[in-house]
Scaffold this motif. Sequence first.
Motif, PDB file in Angstrom:
ATOM      1  N   MET B 170       5.815   7.749   7.951  1.00 51.74           N
ATOM      2  CA  MET B 170       5.400   6.556   7.641  1.00 51.74           C
ATOM      3  C   MET B 170       5.613   5.910   6.366  1.00 51.74           C
ATOM      4  SD  MET B 170       1.745   5.788   9.408  1.00 51.74           S
ATOM      5  CE  MET B 170       1.529   4.146   8.913  1.00 51.74           C
ATOM      6  N   ASP B 171       5.588   6.657   5.230  1.00 53.21           N
ATOM      7  CA  ASP B 171       5.853   6.349   3.728  1.00 53.21           C
ATOM      8  C   ASP B 171       6.691   7.438   3.181  1.00 53.21           C
ATOM      9  OD1 ASP B 171       4.926   5.994   1.205  1.00 53.21           O
ATOM     10  OD2 ASP B 171       3.386   4.730   1.798  1.00 53.21           O
ATOM     11  N   ALA B 172       7.588   6.990   2.250  1.00 52.67           N
ATOM     12  CA  ALA B 172       8.346   7.760   1.379  1.00 52.67           C
ATOM     13  C   ALA B 172       7.532   8.868   0.767  1.00 52.67           C
ATOM     14  CB  ALA B 172       9.394   6.872   0.634  1.00 52.67           C
ATOM     15  N   ARG B 173       6.526   8.485   0.189  1.00 50.07           N
ATOM     16  CA  ARG B 173       5.749   9.465  -0.364  1.00 50.07           C
ATOM     17  C   ARG B 173       5.203  10.613   0.235  1.00 50.07           C
ATOM     18  NH1 ARG B 173       1.425   4.888  -2.472  1.00 50.07           N
ATOM     19  NH2 ARG B 173       1.796   4.669  -0.269  1.00 50.07           N
ATOM     20  N   ASP B 174       5.417  10.547   1.534  1.00 48.99           N
ATOM     21  CA  ASP B 174       5.032  11.513   2.417  1.00 48.99           C
ATOM     22  C   ASP B 174       6.326  12.766   2.828  1.00 48.99           C
ATOM     23  OD1 ASP B 174       2.573  10.696   2.653  1.00 48.99           O
ATOM     24  OD2 ASP B 174       2.899   9.487   4.409  1.00 48.99           O
ATOM     25  N   GLU B 200      15.552   6.393   1.686  1.00 48.09           N
ATOM     26  CA  GLU B 200      15.209   7.546   1.527  1.00 48.09           C
ATOM     27  C   GLU B 200      15.369   8.987   2.545  1.00 48.09           C
ATOM     28  OE1 GLU B 200      13.162   8.391  -1.326  1.00 48.09           O
ATOM     29  OE2 GLU B 200      12.367   6.483  -1.635  1.00 48.09           O
TER      30      GLU B 200
ATOM     31  N   ASP C 171       7.513  -2.085  -1.258  1.00 48.85           N
ATOM     32  CA  ASP C 171       7.419  -0.560  -1.269  1.00 48.85           C
ATOM     33  C   ASP C 171       6.064  -0.278  -2.189  1.00 48.85           C
ATOM     34  OD1 ASP C 171       7.461   2.421  -2.368  1.00 48.85           O
ATOM     35  OD2 ASP C 171       9.514   2.320  -1.062  1.00 48.85           O
ATOM     36  N   ARG C 173       5.421   2.054  -4.069  1.00 52.23           N
ATOM     37  CA  ARG C 173       5.736   2.502  -5.316  1.00 52.23           C
ATOM     38  C   ARG C 173       6.052   1.380  -6.408  1.00 52.23           C
ATOM     39  NH1 ARG C 173       9.766   6.580  -3.225  1.00 52.23           N
ATOM     40  NH2 ARG C 173      10.239   4.620  -1.954  1.00 52.23           N
ATOM     41  N   ASN C 194       3.677  -2.758   8.034  1.00 52.53           N
ATOM     42  CA  ASN C 194       3.745  -1.576   7.571  1.00 52.53           C
ATOM     43  C   ASN C 194       2.389  -1.377   6.855  1.00 52.53           C
ATOM     44  OD1 ASN C 194       4.192   0.412   5.355  1.00 52.53           O
ATOM     45  ND2 ASN C 194       6.251  -0.595   4.645  1.00 52.53           N
ATOM     46  N   ARG C 196       0.616   1.121   5.593  1.00 51.26           N
ATOM     47  CA  ARG C 196       0.477   1.713   4.474  1.00 51.26           C
ATOM     48  C   ARG C 196       0.529   0.813   3.045  1.00 51.26           C
ATOM     49  NH1 ARG C 196       1.048   7.752   5.040  1.00 51.26           N
ATOM     50  NH2 ARG C 196       0.858   7.932   2.698  1.00 51.26           N
TER      51      ARG C 196
END
Lengths: 341, 341, 341, 341
Positions: B170-174, B200, C171, C173, C194, C196
Amino acid sequence: MDIIVLRPGATEEDLRHLVKKLEGKGLNTHISKGTERTIVGVIGDTSRVSEDEENAIRVMPGVEDVMRILKPYRLASREFKKDNTLVEVRGRVIGGKKIHVIAGPCAVENRTLIMDVAAKVKEAGATFLRGGAFKPRTSPYSFQGLGEEGLIYLQEAREMSGLPIVSELMDARDIEVMAKYTDIFQIGARNMQNFRLLLEVGLIKKPVLLKRGLSSTIKEWLMSAEYIMSGGNHQVILCERGIRTFETATRNTLDLSAVPLLKQITHLPVIVDPSHGVGKWDLVAPMAKAAVAAGADGLMIEVHSNPEEAMSDGEQSLKPDVFKKLMEELKLVASAIGREI
Amino acid sequence: MDIIVLRPGATEEDLRHLVKKLEGKGLNTHISKGTERTIVGVIGDTSRVSEDEENAIRVMPGVEDVMRILKPYRLASREFKKDNTLVEVRGRVIGGKKIHVIAGPCAVENRTLIMDVAAKVKEAGATFLRGGAFKPRTSPYSFQGLGEEGLIYLQEAREMSGLPIVSELMDARDIEVMAKYTDIFQIGARNMQNFRLLLEVGLIKKPVLLKRGLSSTIKEWLMSAEYIMSGGNHQVILCERGIRTFETATRNTLDLSAVPLLKQITHLPVIVDPSHGVGKWDLVAPMAKAAVAAGADGLMIEVHSNPEEAMSDGEQSLKPDVFKKLMEELKLVASAIGREI
Amino acid sequence: MDIIVLRPGATEEDLRHLVKKLEGKGLNTHISKGTERTIVGVIGDTSRVSEDEENAIRVMPGVEDVMRILKPYRLASREFKKDNTLVEVRGRVIGGKKIHVIAGPCAVENRTLIMDVAAKVKEAGATFLRGGAFKPRTSPYSFQGLGEEGLIYLQEAREMSGLPIVSELMDARDIEVMAKYTDIFQIGARNMQNFRLLLEVGLIKKPVLLKRGLSSTIKEWLMSAEYIMSGGNHQVILCERGIRTFETATRNTLDLSAVPLLKQITHLPVIVDPSHGVGKWDLVAPMAKAAVAAGADGLMIEVHSNPEEAMSDGEQSLKPDVFKKLMEELKLVASAIGREI
Amino acid sequence: MDIIVLRPGATEEDLRHLVKKLEGKGLNTHISKGTERTIVGVIGDTSRVSEDEENAIRVMPGVEDVMRILKPYRLASREFKKDNTLVEVRGRVIGGKKIHVIAGPCAVENRTLIMDVAAKVKEAGATFLRGGAFKPRTSPYSFQGLGEEGLIYLQEAREMSGLPIVSELMDARDIEVMAKYTDIFQIGARNMQNFRLLLEVGLIKKPVLLKRGLSSTIKEWLMSAEYIMSGGNHQVILCERGIRTFETATRNTLDLSAVPLLKQITHLPVIVDPSHGVGKWDLVAPMAKAAVAAGADGLMIEVHSNPEEAMSDGEQSLKPDVFKKLMEELKLVASAIGREI
């Protein structure tokens, strides 16, 4: 049983007014006061409460919403009739184990075409012949069909091939002439809510193939079936032919999930028209197989001897040899799910 | 080659201005003056003309319309790559003759559930295990998934069953934590146009299962695949999961015609998720069979040991024994169209 | 208070099982046996029953349907907060009598453009400046925005013109860098779900302009607002920007009826973006006037010094002089309905 | 001028075959060979090429796509007739500076109702009276209208109030009786593609108010106008009444952007029916104002003396005093955009 939800600020007066109105219709009530809303359960035969009366209640002071528990159609529902409706036409039964294939050109363009296609689809295994004599066209400048001349050719094709005829009825004034030549009356997508026409075919003794409207819900479609059935004609066949969505890569979006859903909620036979559903001949075969796998009782497929010269819908018509190959493949799929074709 | 249509009243000056602008982009023109309109054919490598430049041309004086002949996606197109893309995961190949079934619960709710379901779907013939550790939920008050704890249970389930894992990112940070435990990264429908996330996953080495957006056209869906591929990751699997239409009797409208259409225009594998497509467990089996008949390379099916207690999507989950029976039936349908499952 | 409808054939055992389950959640029941259906009214604080639990009840034996009376959003509802939410930004108040106009180019393409447009829209009467530094684009080959460089130019434009800045966050970030330069964070249509990202902007202290998703229902839109508000950030502005329908003559279908409906059911300010709504610059002016007449609290309008050279959305951008004329006309319409602009 | 795009692999033989076919229709060609595609420009009067012939070309070997430059409607287009069509009815002119308001109940339920409403809407400033004598209802069990009795009451109401009558025609067999009592024939949304009915009203001398179909594109709507006009009746008024989308919070989605778009591409007057568009009486006023601001030439508004007792559409009908207040407000909005009401 219906449910009426009151607004947070509804008064005791609003409630009394509502109860009195319902009692005036011979209905009893059951009042539940929750922390945030008061709910009125309506007890009695609410099927006699029309949609109009429901809407009138919706605007009474203090009313937030009305929820109907019972479906608005009755004769068409599985609850009304548990067993599948079987539609019998010249010895063929639609709605049973056998899956029927109705094939033929979009329009009866001339005698040669319909005789040729009839012979070929018969040989390939089709069990009904389709062909339009009266054609609904989006442009007034397009070919509008041959009228009775077309019906006469269809009759000749039936005599030659033995295939019963499915053809579209566009106007109540054509019922008499159509009845002379046709075995199943088709009501097209654009006439699914031509209520006067529905009432008229409710009075005749021919089966009616009712196509789903371009943007009709399943509920509305069954209400249109109810129109026909309420007149006394219970021989209704439903035909899914694609709905209108935002997607433009296909002509319509074929809603195959309507098939198993309908088999749960109605006893009427359900067939699928993949030709109009996708609008591209090279997508017809996979979607025809999918329709069979989804549980359809039949298929309606456009076949033309020479799609390049077709006066309508050439881009979605199969050539006879392609149709023949498809019929072979469909037999395997039907057999895989315990049916035959 | 693109086509620019001028308005009826366009001047010679408008035309010169347009031609000059195109020449400035290194393009040549071919002018055809008809009786009602002038048409400018644009010759040269128009694939370098971005959508932005196209829109800028659209507002130039005298321009009525711009028609693009070439598709906006390239790497994802069948023209770019004739042969089917085969996605290999731990010895299993998606996109070949064998149809793969990805089964499991909507969310990994606890260790017991995922181990139990994994064992049962494996026994029934599934070849991949699904389960969400990070869950996109429309309500902030709903269960949002176990996070890494869920991923650890998935890994255990893989070790026990041998089934590779599909789970949603769901999220690039994961990405980093997901990459430790997961075999295929799923991009959910609501993130199909989360372009930063697509970029990503274009940089990683794991296959990506890209679900179609709720109201995405097939063209937009392939553009999202192009986003991933343009980063270097060509291991993209497309997953049809139903689109949003006016129909409310089913959760979504499963667009099965997308399957054969995609097989024509792209080389990427296409799978179908009938569980989300219809949203009702008792419609899943017929639609799964229909998807196979339509040519899908795989299925994604929600299975839960106890749907009544499911923390999400219980109403569309199959019980293990229903799933097992379905797998038997699917084998027959797959065989009928010359494939295996 | 929720309503559970049992199927016609539901048994006493089914009913007992259901009541027990509800009691286990601390809820009481009220049972009404009608002639055709049994209805269970659920009493107690059902807002604690999650959508998941509701779905689980839906698959219990004997259950036909579950109807929720309470809305799934709470903080965003008019019932929770009677008075209109006023969002204050640098001395400007959105949601009050004054209608605000947010104008500027789709993307910050370079310093000259944004300075020029800022000066001109300011002079014409706009009260906020828009411009994208991070751009969501359907093609990976299109211009993706200048990033922080663009934000710096926006800051300069704010210093020069005094107009607060609205810019899109794509995003999580980027929150920190965006927060340095931006006054209102825009969440784009493609990120409306989205989740998150919504959770993250719920934790910041900047107002959030939440665009409606391309095919989002009003209920889902308010659920996304609820996500943000549940984190503590109640400064949410809703922005209608057109929904996806079958109509292709306009880019989207601008749903202006959402404006008065939202004013009834939520306390949050509602603005309208006619530029994306219709996608054609010559339809923007009439639709902007219509939005004001429908009761919008603000407008978001794309303005570009030279639409022919725009790097994105040129075809829907107004030239500064056209915008200036529109502002004059909007004042008259605003005044006609008792507001000002 | 049309454009035919050949597939990448098209042969010289395919091209020769195509050119010959076009020459057989009296058309010339202009061939441009690009690096990736060959394009055939078709020169001559391609308006004589029917949609059928176009579709036939689409399936010729080597053909990828056919793009038509000219619109399929001609009489309805702004190109055919530059000046606005003015429809004159008993001294009132629709399509000019003055905005007309057609008001009245959904159905003529009885004499008292229509006389009462006629008097009140007349006093409030309405210039036409509406009321259905033949009602299209989704349920066969709902009130279907009073038929000729209703028409007689309408005539009486006209005599008393001086307001010309607008009433719906459902069936060609009713034309004669309707013509005796009615000033404008309304074709309802569900009959917008009842082509036989369109052909018939093309032959009469009364103005026709053509409602947009529930899911009709603007192009299809104009094709239906073309049907009527091709018969000789050029007095067609278009009425936007909401389209079907996924949104369920309103009855339909009122597409106000159709108004300014139609004013560009057709010379026919365009009016708006906000009552059906939104389906909730308390949203009618803001949407009526928005319609005027968007440039509509008129409004059609449901008014009922007692919506709680209405036999149809009570929930979307205004009470006479609410209507009167709205008319006052509409005058201000009309004046703000330089029109009068």
